[in-house]
Structure formats: structure tokens, C-alpha cells
Design a protein around this motif. Sequence first.
Motif, PDB file in Angstrom:
ATOM      1  N   UNK A  57      18.823  34.909  34.036  1.00  0.00           N
ATOM      2  CA  UNK A  57      18.042  33.756  34.470  1.00  0.00           C
ATOM      3  C   UNK A  57      18.859  32.827  35.367  1.00  0.00           C
ATOM      4  N   UNK A  58      18.167  32.166  36.274  1.00  0.00           N
ATOM      5  CA  UNK A  58      18.758  31.224  37.214  1.00  0.00           C
ATOM      6  C   UNK A  58      19.354  30.017  36.489  1.00  0.00           C
ATOM      7  N   UNK A  59      20.531  29.585  36.916  1.00  0.00           N
ATOM      8  CA  UNK A  59      21.214  28.477  36.243  1.00  0.00           C
ATOM      9  C   UNK A  59      20.407  27.186  36.343  1.00  0.00           C
ATOM     10  N   UNK A  60      19.806  26.925  37.497  1.00  0.00           N
ATOM     11  CA  UNK A  60      18.996  25.724  37.647  1.00  0.00           C
ATOM     12  C   UNK A  60      17.779  25.734  36.741  1.00  0.00           C
ATOM     13  N   UNK A  61      17.188  26.898  36.552  1.00  0.00           N
ATOM     14  CA  UNK A  61      16.044  27.028  35.656  1.00  0.00           C
ATOM     15  C   UNK A  61      16.445  26.759  34.210  1.00  0.00           C
ATOM     16  N   UNK A  62      17.581  27.295  33.791  1.00  0.00           N
ATOM     17  CA  UNK A  62      18.062  27.056  32.428  1.00  0.00           C
ATOM     18  C   UNK A  62      18.312  25.568  32.220  1.00  0.00           C
ATOM     19  N   UNK A  63      18.934  24.930  33.185  1.00  0.00           N
ATOM     20  CA  UNK A  63      19.200  23.491  33.094  1.00  0.00           C
ATOM     21  C   UNK A  63      17.899  22.707  33.013  1.00  0.00           C
ATOM     22  N   UNK A  64      16.910  23.110  33.784  1.00  0.00           N
ATOM     23  CA  UNK A  64      15.605  22.453  33.737  1.00  0.00           C
ATOM     24  C   UNK A  64      15.013  22.505  32.338  1.00  0.00           C
ATOM     25  N   UNK A  65      14.977  23.695  31.720  1.00  0.00           N
ATOM     26  CA  UNK A  65      14.417  23.815  30.385  1.00  0.00           C
ATOM     27  C   UNK A  65      15.223  23.025  29.352  1.00  0.00           C
ATOM     28  N   UNK A  66      16.528  23.015  29.504  1.00  0.00           N
ATOM     29  CA  UNK A  66      17.383  22.321  28.541  1.00  0.00           C
ATOM     30  C   UNK A  66      17.175  20.816  28.567  1.00  0.00           C
ATOM     31  N   UNK A  67      16.921  20.266  29.749  1.00  0.00           N
ATOM     32  CA  UNK A  67      16.903  18.806  29.912  1.00  0.00           C
ATOM     33  C   UNK A  67      15.517  18.216  30.095  1.00  0.00           C
ATOM     34  N   UNK A  68      14.498  19.046  30.252  1.00  0.00           N
ATOM     35  CA  UNK A  68      13.198  18.513  30.653  1.00  0.00           C
ATOM     36  C   UNK A  68      12.600  17.556  29.635  1.00  0.00           C
ATOM     37  N   UNK A  69      12.547  17.960  28.374  1.00  0.00           N
ATOM     38  CA  UNK A  69      11.804  17.149  27.408  1.00  0.00           C
ATOM     39  C   UNK A  69      12.426  15.765  27.192  1.00  0.00           C
TER      40      UNK A  69
END
Length: 348
Positions: A63-75
Motif C-alpha cells: 500500500x501507498x505510504x500516503x494512503x496509510x498515513x491518511x487512514x491512520x490520521x483521518x479520524x
Amino acid sequence: MMTFFSEQSFRRQATTELYGSTLVTPFETPRRMEIVLEAIERAGLGEVRAPNDYGLEPVKAVHDAGYIEFLANFWPAWQAEGRTGEAIPSIWPARTLRSDRIPRSLGGKLGYYALAAETSLCEGTFEAALASKDTALAALEHTFESGEPSFGLCRPPGHHAATDQFGGYCFFNNAAIAAQRALDRGYKRVAVLDVDFHHGNGTQQIFYRRSDVFFASLHGDPEVTFPYYLGYADETGEGEGEGFTANYPMAPKTPVSVWMQALEKALAQIARIECELLIVSLGVDIFEHDPISTFTFTRDDFTALGERLADAGLPTVFLMEGGYAVDDIGVNVVSVLQGFEARGGAKA
């Protein structure tokens, strides 16, 4: 057969799904897992273990690093903006828009990383997705170490999750993460066989240009079935991956006998290219009474499916995907696993 399951999977408790023109309670519910666990216990299928924490490195491998960061920090960021409801995207980088820029706004990022609007983001989503991939990896490791089959009771499911997109209730692609891990552990070629009613678009996208993973999917015709835009028979891979993707789209109400013929073709390809491990994306939404699917499997058909998969003679890892007839999901899953074991698939 050893089952792996994490209680952290219950961290995701979404209450909102956009279904047609209506907001409904999601079809993918925590209760699905409870029913399967109860059925496993009743059947005496074997021990249920909690997985280890494998960290983020296996996720980063597919998975893309930016996508992982998005899911980790979104909520937390969503709440910090004063938002009170679950998050559903309202715009995407569609054909007439740019897709090479990721907006700074949360709403823009939400649309950029989503592939569909039915799946909301809510508290606990990231933690549940991490637990789900840990479940898949624990099952894979057990099969790698012992040669025995295993079942990863994954929640959320994974096969719709692409390199950098979520949707279809999926956030991390558990089958892809496990397949990559298997390659890293020494397997030369891995087969991912997706029997869910809906096409495993994410798994296909991740491996489409590779020859070390063969992906085969038996699913509802995308002309009339989610996810609509992938899963046609002419999609067979690109470049090095040409010939390492096989799609078998089928019309609503396809007879089980026809479905089984497609399975035989997929298994013949798996044997021909000498795959060393079989990962089954086990969706039981091919059941005749599933509320969002249109295939015709009965309980006995699920047993026959398990038997045929055992005949492939490969080390096998089952990973949970769909299945939304909640009252029946447990017996349908167990029927596959018992059929597999009864046919001598207890150890490859």
C-alpha cells in the motif's frame, strides 16, 4: 483447522452506509464475526487464536505510504474540525478532473483515497484494519511453519482495497499483504483465488503487472455488479503479468454447476503455472439468500467447494471476505472449511 481472529476487529462500529439512495445500517457488521465464531465452536473445528502484531511494514509492502498515513490520521483530524458524523466522500478525481494533486482539505483527501461512497470512515476503522491484516498474516505464518491449512477470520474484509484506495468495506488488502509476505518468506509463486460474489478489484490492481502472484476471481458480471469498472474477462494482466490474471464474470442466478466449471478452469491454471501456495479470498456472499448478491449456493454447495479446493493439493490459507446473510454466514463458512478437511486437506 486453526482459526485466527482479533477482538480489535470490533473497534470499527460503523452505523452509516449509502445504499442506493438511502442511508442504512451497514451490511458489514461486527455480528458477522460473532456468528462465525459461534459456528466454529459448535462444529469443533479447532482452536481460535489471537494474532501477533506484525506492524506496518507488511502493509507498506503493498500500500501507498500516503494512503496509510491518511487512514491512520483521518479520524482524529476529522473530529478536530468539529465533525460529528461518519465520513462519506462526496467528490472524486473523476475523468474530467486532475488526479495528480492531493488536496490539503480532509474532504478532498477523503474523495481522493475512496473508490466508492458506500463505505464510511468512523472511529476505530484504522485499528480494525490493522487487526485484520494481522489476522491474515498470522494465518499465513501458521501455514508456512506447519504446512497445515488455516483460516483468518478477517474484519474488515480486504479484496476491494487497492494500492491507495478504500471501498467496499475494505481498507487494507489482507490477501495481497499475505501473498507478498509469502513471497518474502520464500515462496516463488502464490495463487490468490477470490470466490467472493464481488470482484476483487484491489487484489487485481496490486498484482496486475506481476508474474509472482496469479490472481483468479469468480464473480458477478461487472456490467451489472459492484464494483462495475473492473473484472471483465479480457483483463488478463499487463507486461510481465500478462496471463497471470484470470476473471470469470457470471450473470445473476448463474447455476452452481456453471460456477464450478469456472472454478475448474481457475484451478487448472493454478496447477499449470505451478503455484506453491493457495490463498482463498473466502466470500460466502455467493449464498442463495445473500441480501446484496445474486448467486445460488446452498450449504451443500459450500461443502463441495471446500472439497474441490482440497483437491488442489496446495498449502492453503482461507481469508474472510464478504457474506451478508448474517444468520447463515457461520454455517456457510464452516461448511467450506469442513469440506476441505474432510477431503484430506488437513495438511498439504
